[in-house]
Design a protein around this motif. Structure first.
Motif, PDB file in Angstrom:
ATOM      1  N   HIS A 206     -10.587 101.341  16.698  1.00 17.41           N
ATOM      2  CA  HIS A 206      -9.839 102.598  16.743  1.00 17.41           C
ATOM      3  C   HIS A 206      -9.100 102.680  18.074  1.00 17.41           C
ATOM      4  CE1 HIS A 206     -13.428 102.893  14.230  1.00 17.41           C
ATOM      5  NE2 HIS A 206     -12.696 103.641  13.435  1.00 17.41           N
ATOM      6  N   ARG A 207      -7.795 102.821  17.992  1.00 14.31           N
ATOM      7  CA  ARG A 207      -6.948 102.752  19.178  1.00 14.31           C
ATOM      8  C   ARG A 207      -7.369 103.769  20.242  1.00 14.31           C
ATOM      9  NH1 ARG A 207      -2.153 100.585  20.182  1.00 14.31           N
ATOM     10  NH2 ARG A 207      -1.904 100.034  17.982  1.00 14.31           N
ATOM     11  N   MET A 208      -7.710 104.983  19.831  1.00 14.32           N
ATOM     12  CA  MET A 208      -8.047 106.015  20.799  1.00 14.32           C
ATOM     13  C   MET A 208      -9.266 105.605  21.622  1.00 14.32           C
ATOM     14  SD  MET A 208      -8.875 110.063  20.142  1.00 14.32           S
ATOM     15  CE  MET A 208     -10.384 109.688  19.227  1.00 14.32           C
ATOM     16  N   VAL A 209     -10.254 104.984  20.985  1.00 11.81           N
ATOM     17  CA  VAL A 209     -11.454 104.536  21.691  1.00 11.81           C
ATOM     18  C   VAL A 209     -11.096 103.406  22.649  1.00 11.81           C
ATOM     19  CG1 VAL A 209     -13.748 103.533  21.431  1.00 11.81           C
ATOM     20  CG2 VAL A 209     -12.947 105.235  19.788  1.00 11.81           C
ATOM     21  N   LEU A 210     -10.270 102.477  22.170  1.00 10.66           N
ATOM     22  CA  LEU A 210      -9.885 101.342  23.015  1.00 10.66           C
ATOM     23  C   LEU A 210      -9.062 101.778  24.220  1.00 10.66           C
ATOM     24  CD1 LEU A 210      -8.859  98.770  20.236  1.00 10.66           C
ATOM     25  CD2 LEU A 210     -11.059  98.953  21.423  1.00 10.66           C
ATOM     26  N   GLU A 211      -8.175 102.735  24.027  1.00 10.95           N
ATOM     27  CA  GLU A 211      -7.345 103.212  25.134  1.00 10.95           C
ATOM     28  C   GLU A 211      -8.199 103.726  26.282  1.00 10.95           C
ATOM     29  OE1 GLU A 211      -4.231 103.095  25.683  1.00 10.95           O
ATOM     30  OE2 GLU A 211      -3.197 102.776  23.778  1.00 10.95           O
ATOM     31  N   GLU A 212      -9.319 104.365  25.948  1.00 15.14           N
ATOM     32  CA  GLU A 212     -10.164 104.964  26.971  1.00 15.14           C
ATOM     33  C   GLU A 212     -11.167 103.974  27.538  1.00 15.14           C
ATOM     34  OE1 GLU A 212     -11.521 107.682  29.610  1.00 15.14           O
ATOM     35  OE2 GLU A 212      -9.804 107.901  28.255  1.00 15.14           O
ATOM     36  N   CYS A 213     -11.722 103.104  26.695  1.00 10.06           N
ATOM     37  CA  CYS A 213     -12.861 102.279  27.105  1.00 10.06           C
ATOM     38  C   CYS A 213     -12.550 100.797  27.272  1.00 10.06           C
ATOM     39  CB  CYS A 213     -14.009 102.430  26.086  1.00 10.06           C
ATOM     40  SG  CYS A 213     -14.534 104.139  25.847  1.00 10.06           S
ATOM     41  N   ALA A 214     -11.435 100.328  26.717  1.00 12.38           N
ATOM     42  CA  ALA A 214     -11.036  98.923  26.868  1.00 12.38           C
ATOM     43  C   ALA A 214      -9.514  98.854  26.876  1.00 12.38           C
ATOM     44  CB  ALA A 214     -11.626  98.073  25.739  1.00 12.38           C
ATOM     45  N   PRO A 215      -8.885  99.392  27.925  1.00 12.87           N
ATOM     46  CA  PRO A 215      -7.417  99.538  27.927  1.00 12.87           C
ATOM     47  C   PRO A 215      -6.654  98.232  27.765  1.00 12.87           C
ATOM     48  CG  PRO A 215      -8.370  99.957  30.109  1.00 12.87           C
ATOM     49  CD  PRO A 215      -9.498  99.929  29.142  1.00 12.87           C
ATOM     50  N   ALA A 216      -7.147  97.150  28.335  1.00 13.72           N
ATOM     51  CA  ALA A 216      -6.441  95.874  28.200  1.00 13.72           C
ATOM     52  C   ALA A 216      -6.497  95.376  26.759  1.00 13.72           C
ATOM     53  CB  ALA A 216      -7.049  94.837  29.141  1.00 13.72           C
ATOM     54  N   LEU A 217      -7.564  95.699  26.057  1.00 11.97           N
ATOM     55  CA  LEU A 217      -7.675  95.330  24.641  1.00 11.97           C
ATOM     56  C   LEU A 217      -6.723  96.180  23.807  1.00 11.97           C
ATOM     57  CD1 LEU A 217      -9.217  93.432  22.750  1.00 11.97           C
ATOM     58  CD2 LEU A 217     -10.973  95.193  22.512  1.00 11.97           C
ATOM     59  N   ALA A 218      -6.588  97.446  24.173  1.00 13.49           N
ATOM     60  CA  ALA A 218      -5.659  98.328  23.455  1.00 13.49           C
ATOM     61  C   ALA A 218      -4.217  97.887  23.658  1.00 13.49           C
ATOM     62  CB  ALA A 218      -5.843  99.771  23.929  1.00 13.49           C
ATOM     63  N   ASP A 219      -3.914  97.318  24.824  1.00 11.75           N
ATOM     64  CA  ASP A 219      -2.535  96.945  25.140  1.00 11.75           C
ATOM     65  C   ASP A 219      -1.998  95.844  24.239  1.00 11.75           C
ATOM     66  OD1 ASP A 219      -2.409  98.827  27.121  1.00 11.75           O
ATOM     67  OD2 ASP A 219      -2.807  97.425  28.766  1.00 11.75           O
ATOM     68  N   TYR A 271     -10.413  92.063  28.962  1.00 10.90           N
ATOM     69  CA  TYR A 271     -10.067  93.200  28.108  1.00 10.90           C
ATOM     70  C   TYR A 271     -10.324  94.563  28.760  1.00 10.90           C
ATOM     71  CZ  TYR A 271      -9.540  89.647  24.537  1.00 10.90           C
ATOM     72  OH  TYR A 271      -9.128  88.548  23.837  1.00 10.90           O
ATOM     73  N   GLY A 272     -10.627  94.582  30.032  1.00  7.86           N
ATOM     74  CA  GLY A 272     -10.707  95.843  30.751  1.00  7.86           C
ATOM     75  C   GLY A 272     -11.943  96.674  30.500  1.00  7.86           C
ATOM     76  N   VAL A 273     -13.051  96.032  30.132  1.00  2.00           N
ATOM     77  CA  VAL A 273     -14.314  96.761  29.947  1.00  2.00           C
ATOM     78  C   VAL A 273     -15.058  96.670  31.279  1.00  2.00           C
ATOM     79  CG1 VAL A 273     -16.321  97.077  28.448  1.00  2.00           C
ATOM     80  CG2 VAL A 273     -14.258  95.994  27.549  1.00  2.00           C
ATOM     81  N   VAL A 274     -14.679  97.515  32.207  1.00  2.34           N
ATOM     82  CA  VAL A 274     -15.091  97.371  33.604  1.00  2.34           C
ATOM     83  C   VAL A 274     -16.601  97.467  33.782  1.00  2.34           C
ATOM     84  CG1 VAL A 274     -14.940  98.412  35.897  1.00  2.34           C
ATOM     85  CG2 VAL A 274     -12.884  98.165  34.499  1.00  2.34           C
ATOM     86  N   ASN A 275     -17.225  98.478  33.207  1.00  2.00           N
ATOM     87  CA  ASN A 275     -18.655  98.672  33.433  1.00  2.00           C
ATOM     88  C   ASN A 275     -19.476  97.504  32.905  1.00  2.00           C
ATOM     89  OD1 ASN A 275     -17.711 101.101  34.339  1.00  2.00           O
ATOM     90  ND2 ASN A 275     -19.242 102.340  33.309  1.00  2.00           N
TER      91      ASN A 275
END
Length: 398
Positions: A206-219, A271-275
């Motif tokens: 779901h794009r909204m979840v990815l935008e917040e929690c994995a921004p590089a994956l959403a990109d 993919y930007g999942v920093v934590n």
């Protein structure tokens, strides 16, 4: 057979509405020195148990109606909205782990609505015997407490958001993103080889979840109404699945992170999942056996992935084992930026008397990575990046 919990080993399944006796441990230090005038009350800090807040009211010299030479003890329910009945017993504990002779073992019923919020005994125990039972001047008072079978604590459900988010993991109904992990050609070829595990797999997201929690994956996902598969070819299927589950609020088992820490660092960084990246980095830093033979590979990998903690650990090893490293490591291909990091490490070792917690420029330059990240996290700032990036961010936030 059920698993053990809370220090108890259960054989079989507990009956419905089963409740353990819980122990509230109150410690009155320097009890003998406390005022022993009749009517002088001491109220302990509160302890939460069975959804209620409890405190002990102790009269070291007895309350106004007690006999001379006795102490009074009452259990107080401090909750604003409490109800129901409980059973409890109060005991004085000695230094050998047993309980003093003459302890009050009778079980009383504590009933809210009876006109009082405290229940206990006016003549609980002789003061002289209580003093004999002191352990290094401390009176150990244990309260065993349990709800009555017909009056269990009120059930209050938790906020459902976390479970709701978890249920969205791989949920096709509301998905607007589709990832194809692996090779499409391999998948088509292996449809005829049933015994071989698939080399590609589809994951709904779901794009909204990815935008917040994995921004590089959403990109890397294109906007559109159709679910055009987004190819993922640089991460193993099992690693990607657990990484995506983490994005939706699930935890990755510690054993899995220890086994594949480096792979999770790479995927989470990509993919930007920093934590998740920082968690895997911390596990990698504490579980990897660094030697003179592998320290340079670890250092270069940490530098490439902006793993500041792992870089710090590797540089600490070099500083502590300088002679061995100089004898076995080729420094010709080391990036010039790492020499500054090595200087930071040696400077920190020389300044052992520094607190390392101040925000002045000198302290920031040699501050430990974990402390830099804590300071950034407290300010709601990005905690990923190199030492230089984190230091610059803290300076800008002044």
């Amino acid at each position: 057979m059920s698993s053990s919990r809370g220090g108890y080993a259960h054989v079989g399944n507990p009956p419905q509405n089963y409740q353990e006796w819980e122990t509230l441990k109150f410690r009155l230090h320097d009890f003998e020195g406390m005022p022993s005038t009749k009517g002088h009350m001491i109220t302990t800090p509160e302890i939460t148990c069975f959804g209620q807040r409890w405190a002990l009211q102790v009269y070291p010299g007895g309350d106004l109606s007690s006999k001379n030479g006795m102490i009074s003890i009452f259990l107080k329910n401090c909750s604003e909205n409490s109800g129901g009945s409980i059973q409890f017993a109060v005991s004085i504990k000695e230094d050998d782990g047993g309980y003093a002779d003459g302890k009050m073992v009778s079980t009383e019923e504590f009933q809210r609505g009876s006109g009082t919020d405290a229940w206990g005994w006016t003549d609980f125990y002789e003061r002289s015997l209580a003093i004999d039972a002191l352990v290094d001047g401390t009176l150990f008072v244990d309260v065993s407490i349990k709800p009555k079978d017909d009056c269990l604590p009120l059930f209050i459900p938790k906020n459902p958001f976390r479970n709701a988010m978890r249920k969205l993991f791989l949920n096709k109904k509301y998905a607007d993103v589709l990832f194809r992990v692996g090779s499409q050609e391999e998948e088509e070829r292996e449809q005829h080889e049933a015994t071989k595990p698939p080399s590609s797999f589809s994951f709904y997201a779901h794009r909204m979840v990815l935008e917040e929690c994995a921004p590089a994956l959403a990109d890397i996902c294109e906007n559109g109404e159709d679910l055009t598969p987004v190819p993922i070819t640089d991460v193993r299927i099992d690693i990607f699945r657990l990484l995506l589950s983490y994005v939706y609020g699930w935890s990755i088992p510690m054993e899995e992170l220890e086994k594949n820490a480096k792979e999770y660092i790479d995927a989470a960084d990509l993919y930007g999942v920093v934590n998740l990246k920082l968690q895997a980095e911390a596990i990698y830093a504490t579980s990897t056996d660094i030697t003179a033979d592998n320290v340079m590979d670890i250092l270069l990998h940490a530098d490439a992935k902006n793993c500041a903690l792992m870089k710090e650990v590797a540089l600490d090893f070099i500083a502590e084992n300088g002679a061995e490293v100089l004898d076995r490591v080729n420094f010709d291909d080391i990036p010039g930026s790492l020499f500054k990091d090595l200087l930071v490490t040696t400077t920190r070792r020389e300044n052992k008397n520094s607190s390392g917690e101040s925000d002045n420029d000198a302290e920031l330059q040699t501050m430990r990575v974990s402390l830099l990240r804590r300071k950034l996290y407290a300010k709601g700032m990005n905690i990923d990046g190199s030492r230089e990036t984190m230091i610059a961010a803290l300076k800008d936030a002044r």
